[in-house]
Design an enzyme around this catalytic site. Sequence first.
Site, mmCIF file in Angstrom:
data_model
loop_
_atom_site.group_PDB
_atom_site.id
_atom_site.type_symbol
_atom_site.label_atom_id
_atom_site.label_comp_id
_atom_site.label_asym_id
_atom_site.label_seq_id
_atom_site.Cartn_x
_atom_site.Cartn_y
_atom_site.Cartn_z
ATOM 1 N N ARG A 1 0.818 -1.218 0.000
ATOM 2 C CA ARG A 1 0.000 0.000 0.000
ATOM 3 C C ARG A 1 0.850 1.266 0.000
ATOM 4 O O ARG A 1 0.370 2.328 -0.374
ATOM 5 C CB ARG A 1 -0.967 -0.027 1.196
ATOM 6 C CG ARG A 1 -2.071 -1.071 1.001
ATOM 7 C CD ARG A 1 -2.950 -1.181 2.208
ATOM 8 N NE ARG A 1 -2.582 -2.304 3.066
ATOM 9 C CZ ARG A 1 -2.762 -2.328 4.383
ATOM 10 N NH1 ARG A 1 -3.291 -1.304 4.997
ATOM 11 N NH2 ARG A 1 -2.414 -3.391 5.066
ATOM 12 N N GLU B 1 3.432 -9.775 14.728
ATOM 13 C CA GLU B 1 2.700 -10.249 15.898
ATOM 14 C C GLU B 1 2.825 -11.780 16.009
ATOM 15 O O GLU B 1 3.047 -12.325 17.069
ATOM 16 C CB GLU B 1 1.235 -9.843 15.771
ATOM 17 C CG GLU B 1 0.628 -9.460 17.095
ATOM 18 C CD GLU B 1 -0.740 -8.844 16.924
ATOM 19 O OE1 GLU B 1 -1.004 -8.237 15.868
ATOM 20 O OE2 GLU B 1 -1.533 -8.983 17.870
HETATM 21 C C1 PRP Z 1 0.471 -3.227 6.543
HETATM 22 C C2 PRP Z 1 0.635 -1.748 6.272
HETATM 23 C C3 PRP Z 1 2.057 -1.488 6.671
HETATM 24 C C4 PRP Z 1 2.261 -2.451 7.821
HETATM 25 C C5 PRP Z 1 2.158 -1.737 9.129
HETATM 26 O O1 PRP Z 1 0.972 -3.946 5.471
HETATM 27 O O2 PRP Z 1 0.381 -1.432 4.906
HETATM 28 O O3 PRP Z 1 2.971 -1.800 5.616
HETATM 29 O O4 PRP Z 1 1.220 -3.442 7.724
HETATM 30 O O5 PRP Z 1 2.355 -2.604 10.200
HETATM 31 P P1 PRP Z 1 3.601 -2.512 11.175
HETATM 32 O O6 PRP Z 1 3.794 -1.061 11.539
HETATM 33 O O7 PRP Z 1 3.171 -3.323 12.358
HETATM 34 O O8 PRP Z 1 4.786 -3.096 10.497
HETATM 35 P P2 PRP Z 1 0.705 -5.498 5.214
HETATM 36 O O9 PRP Z 1 1.855 -6.272 5.762
HETATM 37 O O10 PRP Z 1 -0.662 -5.824 5.701
HETATM 38 O O11 PRP Z 1 0.833 -5.618 3.632
HETATM 39 P P3 PRP Z 1 0.057 -5.002 2.356
HETATM 40 O O12 PRP Z 1 0.474 -3.545 2.255
HETATM 41 O O13 PRP Z 1 0.634 -5.823 1.267
HETATM 42 O O14 PRP Z 1 -1.416 -5.147 2.546
HETATM 43 N N1 ADE Z 2 -1.549 -2.975 9.282
HETATM 44 C C1 ADE Z 2 -1.278 -3.392 10.533
HETATM 45 N N2 ADE Z 2 -2.324 -3.156 11.357
HETATM 46 C C2 ADE Z 2 -3.298 -2.570 10.582
HETATM 47 C C3 ADE Z 2 -4.603 -2.066 10.838
HETATM 48 N N3 ADE Z 2 -5.147 -2.118 12.065
HETATM 49 N N4 ADE Z 2 -5.302 -1.518 9.819
HETATM 50 C C4 ADE Z 2 -4.751 -1.474 8.581
HETATM 51 N N5 ADE Z 2 -3.541 -1.932 8.274
HETATM 52 C C5 ADE Z 2 -2.804 -2.469 9.269
#
Ligand code: PRP
Ligand code: ADE
Length: 181
Positions: free
Chosen positions: A66, A103
């Site tokens: 994202r 986590e």
């Molecule tokens: C989500 C979000 C951040 C990350 C934040 O990505 O877009 O990159 O988690 O979490 P953190 O601060 O605990 O590291 P996700 O891993 O869900 O991947 P995506 O963007 O491919 O959906």
């Molecule tokens: N990535 C990690 N935690 C999230 C949350 N609560 N909502 C959206 N993206 C996330």
Amino acid sequence: TSISVNEYLRDHIRTVPDWPAPGVQFRDITPLLQDPKVFRVMSDAFVHRYMEPRLRPDVVAGLDARGFILGAVVAHELNVGFVPIRKKGKLPFTTVEETYELEYGSATVELHTDAVKPGDRVLLIDDLIATGGTMMAGKKLLEKLGATVVEGAAIVDLPELGGSRLLRESGLPLFTLVDFA
Ligand code: PRP
Ligand code: ADE
């Protein structure tokens, strides 16, 4: 009457309870991208900030997946290059990699070794900061190649998860638009 950018954007983020797991309040930014006016207000807030000579980066790095959306828009508007930091196994050329704890379990991210040069000033962008693990791993990758991360930027901060505090304590300045406590 006028509302702040913060409130305007907050009103366009959708909260989905218990996704992807029970107890998680998922903050979904897709409605904010879907509406062209909101998308522009959001991206302009970042573009305006990083146009400032003091903060203007040499390169924008975006975090998979994202972080690619906003990162590419900001890089394009600033007329600087964009480099993707990807989940392991996606980048074809030689890479540096960094593994970090989630986590449950762990994740690895990669960056092409020629993505940045020593001394480059990099803006690191994602959509959201939760535990901060993803952004911290991105910062380490950029630093392995000798670059300096001038700031981390995200649309949403979840301060209760402690990531933004951890990142700031590690010496990374952060800029976010909306907090969800
Ligand atoms: C989500 C979000 C951040 C990350 C934040 O990505 O877009 O990159 O988690 O979490 P953190 O601060 O605990 O590291 P996700 O891993 O869900 O991947 P995506 O963007 O491919 O959906
Ligand atoms: N990535 C990690 N935690 C999230 C949350 N609560 N909502 C959206 N993206 C996330």
